[in-house]
Design a protein around this motif. Sequence first.
Motif, mmCIF file in Angstrom:
data_model
loop_
_atom_site.group_PDB
_atom_site.id
_atom_site.type_symbol
_atom_site.label_atom_id
_atom_site.label_comp_id
_atom_site.label_asym_id
_atom_site.label_seq_id
_atom_site.Cartn_x
_atom_site.Cartn_y
_atom_site.Cartn_z
ATOM 1 N N LYS A 159 7.582 62.297 7.266
ATOM 2 C CA LYS A 159 8.895 62.371 7.912
ATOM 3 C C LYS A 159 8.923 63.515 8.923
ATOM 4 O O LYS A 159 9.409 63.369 10.042
ATOM 5 C CB LYS A 159 9.977 62.582 6.843
ATOM 6 C CG LYS A 159 11.382 62.319 7.314
ATOM 7 C CD LYS A 159 12.342 62.319 6.138
ATOM 8 C CE LYS A 159 13.767 62.031 6.608
ATOM 9 N NZ LYS A 159 14.706 61.988 5.479
ATOM 10 N N SER A 174 17.931 60.834 10.324
ATOM 11 C CA SER A 174 18.968 60.581 11.329
ATOM 12 C C SER A 174 18.666 61.245 12.674
ATOM 13 O O SER A 174 18.933 60.678 13.733
ATOM 14 C CB SER A 174 20.326 61.072 10.806
ATOM 15 O OG SER A 174 20.254 62.448 10.469
ATOM 16 N N ASP A 176 13.668 53.868 7.698
ATOM 17 C CA ASP A 176 14.256 55.124 7.230
ATOM 18 C C ASP A 176 13.336 56.290 7.598
ATOM 19 O O ASP A 176 12.315 56.514 6.952
ATOM 20 C CB ASP A 176 14.451 55.066 5.712
ATOM 21 C CG ASP A 176 15.048 56.360 5.168
ATOM 22 O OD1 ASP A 176 15.683 57.087 5.962
ATOM 23 O OD2 ASP A 176 14.875 56.639 3.962
#
Length: 408
Positions: free
Chosen positions: A330, A375, A372
């Motif tokens: 991520k 944001s 995912d």
Amino acid sequence: MEEIQIPPYFICPISLEMMKDPVTISTGITYDRENIEKWIFSAKNNTCPATKQALTCIELTPNVTLRRFIQSWCTLNESHGIERFPTPKPPVSKPQIIKLLKEAKSPKLQMKSLKRLRSIASKNDANKRCMESAGAMEFLASIINKNSSEVFEEEEGIMSIKDEALSILYQLKLSENGLRSLILSGNGEFIESLTRVMQNGSYEFRAYAVMLMKDMFEVSTPTLLLSLKKEFFTQVVQVLRDEISQKAMKASLQVLVHACPFGRNRVKAAEAGAIRVLIDLLLDSSEKRVCELMLILLDQICQSAEGRAELLNHPGGLAIVSKKILRVSKVGSERAIKILHSISKFSSTPSVVQEMLSLGVVAKLCLVLQVDCGSKAKERAREILKIHAKTWRNSPCIPNNLLSSYPF
């Protein structure tokens, strides 16, 4: 067989095992040496485990009376299978270290004394802290700061006094206070000395230099980081380029990440060739943390015009950054998208916009909107797609299944 009960005052409060080398700390509580050393030095605690009081000093005083009681009890219970442990060898003391440091100032005894210091440091963390408090750090740093290149012939080959001092200093694993003292000594002189080691030293000692610098930068101040010279960046980038070892590579990346939140340092890193080296290394790197550090550093440097220009000049720059999106972690994806965002916002010439399309960057950004990955990453991906919507939205390079994600 009758169960033998160990007297409670023979038990170490931390491990609940019988003490073999009882020592008393500044709060008056007695512990087994091995266990309290792990608590203070390995776990880096500065409180008493039993009372939670702060330790006023880290001196461990042998509790000779209790040790003799325990040994006598072991002897009395020998018939029950209890073995009497030998009297432990006394640990190194501060006066012993001070004496060794004095001897090391003599040219004839210097190498012999340094080897003895290295042997003492290798035993345990308590010895390392004892050496630090006795002034070993300052002495070793003074040797490294000298321009002398004096060498001795040893069994393992020719050894430099400066190299020996550096290896011991790194082995000491200095406390935060020790590292700060090293940073402040000589108004940045020690950083310049380590830079010279990285420039002229062997692979082994260049690695020691950059790994010690990494420890120093973790507790450094912005003032020192802002004063770094271009030669420093050149030598750290060269350590990266030479791929000396995985540890040296990771340390070099961490050093540059600590240095590059500042605009001037980003420019110096770009001018030292950091972008080209990072892109080349990313092509073959698969280790997660290393890839993350490379992308973090690329992101920092690409916040300067010089960094963005270097990335765009590399034939594989945009391609490899895009490739790492959704393939590392991520954190890696967020940094890679942030790099593309900087390029799109500040360096998006028509040829760059077209190259991003042909390399599949646009399709990758559309994919980001569907999965995912955080944001902030999605927000930046959406903004990049909007900035160049007129050029990209009708392109056949965007797969049909991703067209619905395109933010018209």
